[in-house]
Design a protein around this motif. Structure first.
Motif, PDB file in Angstrom:
ATOM      1  N   MET A  92       1.015  -1.397  -0.172  1.00  0.00           N
ATOM      2  CA  MET A  92       0.226  -0.176   0.355  1.00  0.00           C
ATOM      3  C   MET A  92       1.145   0.964   0.200  1.00  0.00           C
ATOM      4  O   MET A  92       1.916   0.997   0.721  1.00  0.00           O
ATOM      5  CB  MET A  92      -0.981   0.186   0.944  1.00  0.00           C
ATOM      6  CG  MET A  92      -1.510  -0.893   1.448  1.00  0.00           C
ATOM      7  SD  MET A  92      -2.806  -1.311   3.085  1.00  0.00           S
ATOM      8  CE  MET A  92      -3.672   0.059   2.351  1.00  0.00           C
ATOM      9  N   PHE A  93       0.699   2.037  -1.084  1.00  0.00           N
ATOM     10  CA  PHE A  93       1.125   3.298  -1.135  1.00  0.00           C
ATOM     11  C   PHE A  93       0.515   4.664  -0.887  1.00  0.00           C
ATOM     12  O   PHE A  93      -0.821   4.738  -1.523  1.00  0.00           O
ATOM     13  CB  PHE A  93       2.263   3.321  -2.332  1.00  0.00           C
ATOM     14  CG  PHE A  93       3.275   4.453  -2.554  1.00  0.00           C
ATOM     15  CD1 PHE A  93       4.339   4.183  -2.125  1.00  0.00           C
ATOM     16  CD2 PHE A  93       2.871   6.029  -2.875  1.00  0.00           C
ATOM     17  CE1 PHE A  93       5.367   5.706  -2.101  1.00  0.00           C
ATOM     18  CE2 PHE A  93       3.795   6.923  -3.396  1.00  0.00           C
ATOM     19  CZ  PHE A  93       4.926   6.333  -2.481  1.00  0.00           C
ATOM     20  N   GLY A  94       0.461   5.356   0.289  1.00  0.00           N
ATOM     21  CA  GLY A  94      -0.879   6.744   0.302  1.00  0.00           C
ATOM     22  C   GLY A  94      -0.356   7.815  -0.906  1.00  0.00           C
ATOM     23  O   GLY A  94       1.309   8.362   0.052  1.00  0.00           O
ATOM     24  N   ILE A  95      -0.933   8.417  -1.121  1.00  0.00           N
ATOM     25  CA  ILE A  95      -0.524  10.396  -1.667  1.00  0.00           C
ATOM     26  C   ILE A  95      -1.615  10.757  -0.828  1.00  0.00           C
ATOM     27  O   ILE A  95      -3.005  10.595  -1.249  1.00  0.00           O
ATOM     28  CB  ILE A  95      -0.396  10.181  -3.190  1.00  0.00           C
ATOM     29  CG1 ILE A  95       0.160   9.111  -3.502  1.00  0.00           C
ATOM     30  CG2 ILE A  95      -0.567  11.108  -3.469  1.00  0.00           C
ATOM     31  CD1 ILE A  95       0.657   9.731  -5.540  1.00  0.00           C
ATOM     32  N   GLY A  96      -1.033  11.881  -0.191  1.00  0.00           N
ATOM     33  CA  GLY A  96      -2.065  13.433  -0.422  1.00  0.00           C
ATOM     34  C   GLY A  96      -2.144  14.205  -1.332  1.00  0.00           C
ATOM     35  O   GLY A  96      -0.879  14.261  -1.668  1.00  0.00           O
ATOM     36  N   LEU A 123      -5.945   7.099  -2.299  1.00  0.00           N
ATOM     37  CA  LEU A 123      -5.753   8.968  -2.554  1.00  0.00           C
ATOM     38  C   LEU A 123      -6.465   9.296  -1.216  1.00  0.00           C
ATOM     39  O   LEU A 123      -7.943   8.953  -1.174  1.00  0.00           O
ATOM     40  CB  LEU A 123      -5.660   8.708  -3.924  1.00  0.00           C
ATOM     41  CG  LEU A 123      -4.989   8.247  -5.342  1.00  0.00           C
ATOM     42  CD1 LEU A 123      -5.924   8.638  -6.483  1.00  0.00           C
ATOM     43  CD2 LEU A 123      -3.369   8.725  -5.017  1.00  0.00           C
ATOM     44  N   ALA A 124      -6.205  10.557  -1.185  1.00  0.00           N
ATOM     45  CA  ALA A 124      -6.468  11.252   0.023  1.00  0.00           C
ATOM     46  C   ALA A 124      -5.863  12.615  -0.281  1.00  0.00           C
ATOM     47  O   ALA A 124      -5.504  12.986  -0.100  1.00  0.00           O
ATOM     48  CB  ALA A 124      -6.239  10.426   1.238  1.00  0.00           C
ATOM     49  N   GLU A 125      -7.452  13.235  -0.544  1.00  0.00           N
ATOM     50  CA  GLU A 125      -7.593  14.812  -0.144  1.00  0.00           C
ATOM     51  C   GLU A 125      -7.446  15.525   1.008  1.00  0.00           C
ATOM     52  O   GLU A 125      -8.395  15.107   1.420  1.00  0.00           O
ATOM     53  CB  GLU A 125      -8.923  15.449  -0.708  1.00  0.00           C
ATOM     54  CG  GLU A 125      -8.942  16.190  -1.548  1.00  0.00           C
ATOM     55  CD  GLU A 125     -10.718  17.342  -2.165  1.00  0.00           C
ATOM     56  OE1 GLU A 125     -11.278  18.323  -1.857  1.00  0.00           O
ATOM     57  OE2 GLU A 125     -10.734  16.803  -3.440  1.00  0.00           O
ATOM     58  N   GLN A 130      -2.961  18.600   7.200  1.00  0.00           N
ATOM     59  CA  GLN A 130      -3.440  17.225   7.211  1.00  0.00           C
ATOM     60  C   GLN A 130      -1.895  16.703   6.359  1.00  0.00           C
ATOM     61  O   GLN A 130      -2.328  15.012   7.009  1.00  0.00           O
ATOM     62  CB  GLN A 130      -4.818  17.597   6.186  1.00  0.00           C
ATOM     63  CG  GLN A 130      -5.751  17.832   7.166  1.00  0.00           C
ATOM     64  CD  GLN A 130      -7.260  17.941   6.502  1.00  0.00           C
ATOM     65  OE1 GLN A 130      -7.419  18.106   5.229  1.00  0.00           O
ATOM     66  NE2 GLN A 130      -8.274  18.462   6.987  1.00  0.00           N
ATOM     67  N   GLN A 131      -1.537  16.829   5.435  1.00  0.00           N
ATOM     68  CA  GLN A 131      -0.655  16.149   4.567  1.00  0.00           C
ATOM     69  C   GLN A 131       0.205  15.318   5.777  1.00  0.00           C
ATOM     70  O   GLN A 131       0.935  14.603   5.721  1.00  0.00           O
ATOM     71  CB  GLN A 131      -0.130  16.316   3.033  1.00  0.00           C
ATOM     72  CG  GLN A 131      -1.384  16.572   2.486  1.00  0.00           C
ATOM     73  CD  GLN A 131      -0.829  17.149   1.704  1.00  0.00           C
ATOM     74  OE1 GLN A 131       0.965  17.041   0.719  1.00  0.00           O
ATOM     75  NE2 GLN A 131      -1.344  17.881   0.411  1.00  0.00           N
ATOM     76  N   ILE A 132       0.626  16.414   6.792  1.00  0.00           N
ATOM     77  CA  ILE A 132       1.971  16.397   7.508  1.00  0.00           C
ATOM     78  C   ILE A 132       1.270  15.275   8.300  1.00  0.00           C
ATOM     79  O   ILE A 132       1.689  14.645   8.770  1.00  0.00           O
ATOM     80  CB  ILE A 132       2.609  17.706   8.445  1.00  0.00           C
ATOM     81  CG1 ILE A 132       2.773  18.741   6.739  1.00  0.00           C
ATOM     82  CG2 ILE A 132       3.235  17.280   9.341  1.00  0.00           C
ATOM     83  CD1 ILE A 132       3.751  18.349   6.591  1.00  0.00           C
ATOM     84  N   GLY A 138       1.377   7.964   9.722  1.00  0.00           N
ATOM     85  CA  GLY A 138       1.935   6.666   8.733  1.00  0.00           C
ATOM     86  C   GLY A 138       0.876   6.099   7.512  1.00  0.00           C
ATOM     87  O   GLY A 138       0.303   5.227   6.809  1.00  0.00           O
ATOM     88  N   ARG A 139      -0.128   6.919   7.105  1.00  0.00           N
ATOM     89  CA  ARG A 139      -1.501   6.736   6.234  1.00  0.00           C
ATOM     90  C   ARG A 139      -1.000   6.925   5.213  1.00  0.00           C
ATOM     91  O   ARG A 139      -2.119   6.813   4.642  1.00  0.00           O
ATOM     92  CB  ARG A 139      -2.503   7.676   6.946  1.00  0.00           C
ATOM     93  CG  ARG A 139      -3.229   7.819   8.362  1.00  0.00           C
ATOM     94  CD  ARG A 139      -4.528   7.473   8.206  1.00  0.00           C
ATOM     95  NE  ARG A 139      -4.201   9.458   8.652  1.00  0.00           N
ATOM     96  CZ  ARG A 139      -4.566  10.356  10.010  1.00  0.00           C
ATOM     97  NH1 ARG A 139      -3.696  10.034  10.960  1.00  0.00           N
ATOM     98  NH2 ARG A 139      -4.025  11.641  10.048  1.00  0.00           N
ATOM     99  N   ILE A 140      -0.047   8.084   5.115  1.00  0.00           N
ATOM    100  CA  ILE A 140       0.415   8.444   3.557  1.00  0.00           C
ATOM    101  C   ILE A 140       1.813   8.175   3.441  1.00  0.00           C
ATOM    102  O   ILE A 140       2.778   8.067   4.458  1.00  0.00           O
ATOM    103  CB  ILE A 140      -0.027   9.391   3.174  1.00  0.00           C
ATOM    104  CG1 ILE A 140       0.598  11.025   3.727  1.00  0.00           C
ATOM    105  CG2 ILE A 140      -1.644   9.593   3.224  1.00  0.00           C
ATOM    106  CD1 ILE A 140       0.000  12.296   2.945  1.00  0.00           C
TER     107      ILE A 140
END
Length: 300
Positions: A92-96, A123-125, A130-132, A138-140
């Protein structure tokens, strides 16, 4: 100290009432009260002030609560990832991302990673702030935003500075021109996103402020599409990053600004000090090509 003690503490901290907290945890109140007291003894600090009106977090308790939430978020994310990996060999690889960076070459990064057999993308908007938080939990694994944020656990890289454009309603007096900020300040402004802040809205307001200009905010919108709709309705104008011009919408025209130094950065955020996984190496390789294309004007 066990994880269950931390979870018990967080529920009590949220409810500030042992009876309600015990009901949420499906346990009796006396054992819960003993667990909290044992936790305080183990830490060596009073976490709750106990009064006739109920519980209140102490300063130490508030600090412990905020950091415990981060620990539990990290644990939960790790458990979810581990379970998924046990069912599949795909990583799994998360991108915000903030919406205004998704109209350029970011979709090509997503497309390139989706073609990798061993990677499953999430993918997460998210706002840059919030990205930091998501990176640290470890969510993204990668974040794409526009704000510079100083955090010891995160490294940020400015990929490029993107020119700003004005989005105008069709037939606007400035249509077909390259207006100055002074000219734009004469018209009502549609500001986005309204919340959460800080955001692109603060970058926009900062530009006018640094030039000694006051603007009239006609309307605030949370979504880019809503802001463009308000512009098309002739409620005002708005500033958008260059790649947003790809959004073709009836009633909207885009014009470049006279001052080419008015830009907004596109910033990539990663966890600091972490060895790149194979998926991250793939992402970095694709991203390097896409950024070079952007910098040299070779658009897809």
């Amino acid at each position: 100290m066990e994880l269950r003690h931390l979870r018990y503490f967080c529920v009590v901290a949220e409810e500030l009432n042992l009876t309600r907290a015990a009901a949420r945890l499906h346990m009796a109140q006396p054992p819960l009260s003993r667990q909290i007291k044992q936790l305080e003894q183990e830490i060596g600090a009073v976490l709750f002030e106990r009064g006739a009106r109920g519980l209140r977090l102490t300063t130490a308790g508030q600090f412990f609560y905020e950091h415990t939430l981060q620990i539990l978020d990290k644990v939960d994310a790790t458990v979810v990832t581990t379970r998924h990996m046990a069912r599949s060999e795909r990583v799994m690889f998360g991108i915000g991302f903030v919406p205004s960076v998704f109209y350029g070459q970011l979709p090509l990064l997503v497309r390139g990673l989706r073609q990798k057999d061993n990677v499953e993308l999430i993918l997460a908007e998210l706002t840059t702030v919030q990205q930091i938080q998501a990176l640290k939990a470890g969510r993204i694994d990668l974040g794409f935003g526009r704000l510079r944020i100083d955090d010891p656990d995160v490294v940020q890289e400015v990929l490029f500075d993107e020119p700003l454009m004005a989005a105008l309603p069709v037939g606007h007096p400035l249509e077909g021109t390259t207006p100055t900020l002074e000219q734009l300040a004469e018209y009502p402004l549609v500001l986005f996103p309204a919340k959460p802040r800080p955001s692109l809205a603060d970058i926009t307001l900062g530009l006018f402020r640094r030039h000694g200009l006051k603007v009239t905010i006609a309307q605030e919108a949370n979504e880019l599409q809503t802001a463009l709709g308000l512009v098309a309705s002739e409620l005002g104008i708005t500033l958008v990053p260059e790649q947003v011009r790809r959004v073709q919408r009836d009633g909207i025209v885009y014009v470049y600004l006279a001052d080419k130094t008015l830009t907004s950065p596109v910033i990539c955020s990663r966890r600091k000090g972490e060895l790149p996984s194979p998926a991250m190496q793939d992402a970095n390789a694709i991203l390097e090509v896409l950024v070079e294309n952007r910098r040299t004007g070779r658009y897809p």
